[in-house]
Design a protein around this motif. Structure first.
Motif, PDB file in Angstrom:
ATOM      1  N   GLY A  94       0.911  -1.281   0.065  1.00  0.00           N
ATOM      2  CA  GLY A  94      -0.016   0.091  -0.093  1.00  0.00           C
ATOM      3  C   GLY A  94       0.918   1.247   0.120  1.00  0.00           C
ATOM      4  N   ALA A  95       2.044   1.156   0.800  1.00  0.00           N
ATOM      5  CA  ALA A  95       2.594   2.432   0.793  1.00  0.00           C
ATOM      6  C   ALA A  95       3.486   2.827  -0.475  1.00  0.00           C
ATOM      7  N   PHE A 127      -4.455   7.474   7.351  1.00  0.00           N
ATOM      8  CA  PHE A 127      -3.058   6.837   7.499  1.00  0.00           C
ATOM      9  C   PHE A 127      -2.633   6.468   5.807  1.00  0.00           C
ATOM     10  N   GLU A 179      -8.773   8.486   2.033  1.00  0.00           N
ATOM     11  CA  GLU A 179      -9.491   7.349   2.249  1.00  0.00           C
ATOM     12  C   GLU A 179     -10.889   7.580   2.320  1.00  0.00           C
ATOM     13  N   ASP A 212      -7.358   6.588  -1.760  1.00  0.00           N
ATOM     14  CA  ASP A 212      -6.246   5.459  -1.090  1.00  0.00           C
ATOM     15  C   ASP A 212      -7.211   4.390  -0.506  1.00  0.00           C
ATOM     16  N   GLN A 215      -7.273   0.044   2.155  1.00  0.00           N
ATOM     17  CA  GLN A 215      -7.915  -1.013   3.138  1.00  0.00           C
ATOM     18  C   GLN A 215      -9.565  -1.145   2.548  1.00  0.00           C
ATOM     19  N   LYS A 241      -3.262  -4.878   0.070  1.00  0.00           N
ATOM     20  CA  LYS A 241      -3.906  -5.578   1.057  1.00  0.00           C
ATOM     21  C   LYS A 241      -4.777  -6.750   0.301  1.00  0.00           C
TER      22      LYS A 241
HETATM   23  C1  LIG Z   1      -5.565   3.294   3.890  1.00  0.00           C
HETATM   24  C2  LIG Z   1      -4.033   2.720   3.883  1.00  0.00           C
HETATM   25  N1  LIG Z   1      -2.950   3.268   3.161  1.00  0.00           N
HETATM   26  C3  LIG Z   1      -1.996   2.563   3.073  1.00  0.00           C
HETATM   27  C4  LIG Z   1      -1.456   1.598   3.906  1.00  0.00           C
HETATM   28  C5  LIG Z   1      -0.175   0.890   4.029  1.00  0.00           C
HETATM   29  O1  LIG Z   1      -0.039  -0.308   3.347  1.00  0.00           O
HETATM   30  P1  LIG Z   1       1.100  -1.146   3.581  1.00  0.00           P
HETATM   31  O2  LIG Z   1       1.194  -1.495   4.986  1.00  0.00           O
HETATM   32  O3  LIG Z   1       0.726  -2.359   2.481  1.00  0.00           O
HETATM   33  O4  LIG Z   1       2.386  -0.696   2.852  1.00  0.00           O
HETATM   34  C6  LIG Z   1      -2.583   1.090   4.897  1.00  0.00           C
HETATM   35  C7  LIG Z   1      -2.269  -0.092   5.844  1.00  0.00           C
HETATM   36  O5  LIG Z   1      -2.733  -0.277   6.788  1.00  0.00           O
HETATM   37  C8  LIG Z   1      -4.053   1.821   4.818  1.00  0.00           C
HETATM   38  O6  LIG Z   1      -4.775   1.054   5.671  1.00  0.00           O
END
Ligand SMILES: Cc1ncc(COP(=O)(O)O)c(C=O)c1O
Length: 384
Positions: A94-95, A127, A179, A212, A215, A241
């Motif tokens: 995700g990051a 987040f 989000e 984003d 999740q 995810k």
């Molecule tokens: C909305 C959101 N964006 C990004 C991330 C980051 O994802 P990752 O842990 O796969 O890098 C998360 C992880 O919980 C998330 O909930």
């Protein structure tokens, strides 16, 4: 490294929405590995797809081509077409997907408008990941200690505040990243009216609208993307995810406006879109994009919410969320509650100090929902 507060359970096997520890004890799983095991554990279609692909070709460099990766990319874009997505870059997390979104926003703006318009607005309580840039994008102060200096150019707006957004879009901002339902900060859905107005404003000012959905995406809320329910055109969507059911994957999708922003040499990822994660992703998409399957996610989520509401429990303060992404505020601290649940055979997470977070696999059965909720109720009863 000691980066996790690990709970005292050691798992070795799973089946559907149940997991078994090394002592042979089975647990109902309301966590799906934080929204990752979308098809639950040991799903036969997913397991076969992974095994078959592993027997043929696990990885090939992105300098070459793969039918599996190409098919996955096409199917994923088709699944996101409703909000205007036309192409995708595949990564691993995700990051990483959000890093890609930031690069698209920055380059889109610098090419069209030149320097000085590089800021990205996100929301307070958001987040977006754990890399230096996605921590900077995250609108929570507690993530902004010890690791600076951070990537410059993020501002954090109050959610659902159109006035604040209007004021912020002052010609220095190239994108708005949100989000649709804030996950880590307590399952907090955005107001549809705010998103609609924000989308119009962004369109007028040529500010990219980026969701984003790491999740909330891949069917979690009962539509393939949670942002579908807003009925707006989106410029960028990020996913990860649950997309490959547990095999690491990330995706940044782009709409018409910025589909060609990243060109050859602008971005890359060694593992991104490798045939193994692509085969797993195709298996997930083949199931999760079906209307009847998505309807079931809504039905099951409603069942969880109505059951908990029906308890009229003195511990339960508020129930939020959509589909199988649910947050329940309780009077007590959430962490001791989830520890007791674990000891009684239920995996459940928190999102914030007093919020229980429900992210079960989509394949959870009514019987497993009933069993898990009975365990939770008994734990809450014990707090009275
Ligand atoms: C909305 C959101 N964006 C990004 C991330 C980051 O994802 P990752 O842990 O796969 O890098 C998360 C992880 O919980 C998330 O909930």
């Amino acid at each position: 490294m000691n980066t996790y507060h690990r709970l005292p359970a050691r798992f070795c096997e799973g089946n559907g929405s149940k997991v078994k520890d090394i002592n042979g004890k089975w647990y109902v799983d309301f966590t799906a590995g934080i929204a990752v095991n979308s098809l639950g554990h040991a799903h036969p279609v997913l397991a076969k797809a992974i095994a078959d692909q592993a027997g043929k070709l696990i990885h090939v460099s992105n300098y070459f081509q793969s039918d599996t990766a190409q098919a996955f990319a096409s199917e994923l874009v088709a699944a996101c077409a409703k909000v205007g997505m036309v192409n995708v870059f595949l990564g691993n997390s995700g990051a990483e997907a959000n890093e890609g979104a930031v690069k698209i926003a920055r380059k889109y703006s610098i090419k069209k408008y030149g320097p000085g318009r590089h800021r990205i607005a996100t929301l307070q309580g958001s987040f977006h990941g754990r890399t230096i840039t996605t921590l900077a994008a995250t609108g929570q102060d507690r993530f902004h200690v010890d690791f600076g200096p951070f990537t410059e150019g993020f501002l954090y707006l109050p959610p659902n505040d159109l006035g604040a957004l209007e004021k912020a879009l002052d010609g220095t901002v190239c994108a708005l990243l949100m989000e649709p339902i804030q996950g880590e900060s307590g399952i907090r859905p955005l107001d549809a009216a705010f998103v609609k107005a924000a989308a119009e404003l962004c369109d007028r000012k040529d500010v990219l609208l980026m969701f984003d959905e790491v999740q909330s995406g891949v069917g979690r809320t009962g539509t393939f993307l949670a942002c579908e329910r807003f009925g707006v055109k989106v410029d960028v969507v990020t996913l990860a995810k649950g997309l490959s059911g547990g095999v690491p994957v990330g995706a940044v999708l782009a709409g018409e406006k910025c589909k060609d922003t990243l060109g050859v040499g602008d971005h890359g990822s060694t593992f991104g879109g490798n045939p193994l994660s692509a085969a797993a992703g195709r298996a997930v998409l083949s199931i999760v994009t079906k209307d009847d399957f998505l309807k079931e996610i809504i039905r099951k989520g409603d069942k969880i919410k109505s059951t908990i509401a029906g308890w009229k429990h003195s511990q339960v303060k508020e129930i939020r969320g959509q589909g199988l992404m649910i947050g329940v505020d309780i009077e007590a601290d959430a962490w001791p509650v989830l520890e007791t649940c674990l000891s009684k055979g239920l995996l459940i997470l928190s999102a914030g100090p007093k919020t229980l977070r429900f992210l079960p696999p989509y394949v959870i059965t009514d019987a497993e929902i009933a069993e898990g909720l009975a365990t939770l109720k008994s734990v809450l009863d014990g707090l009275k």
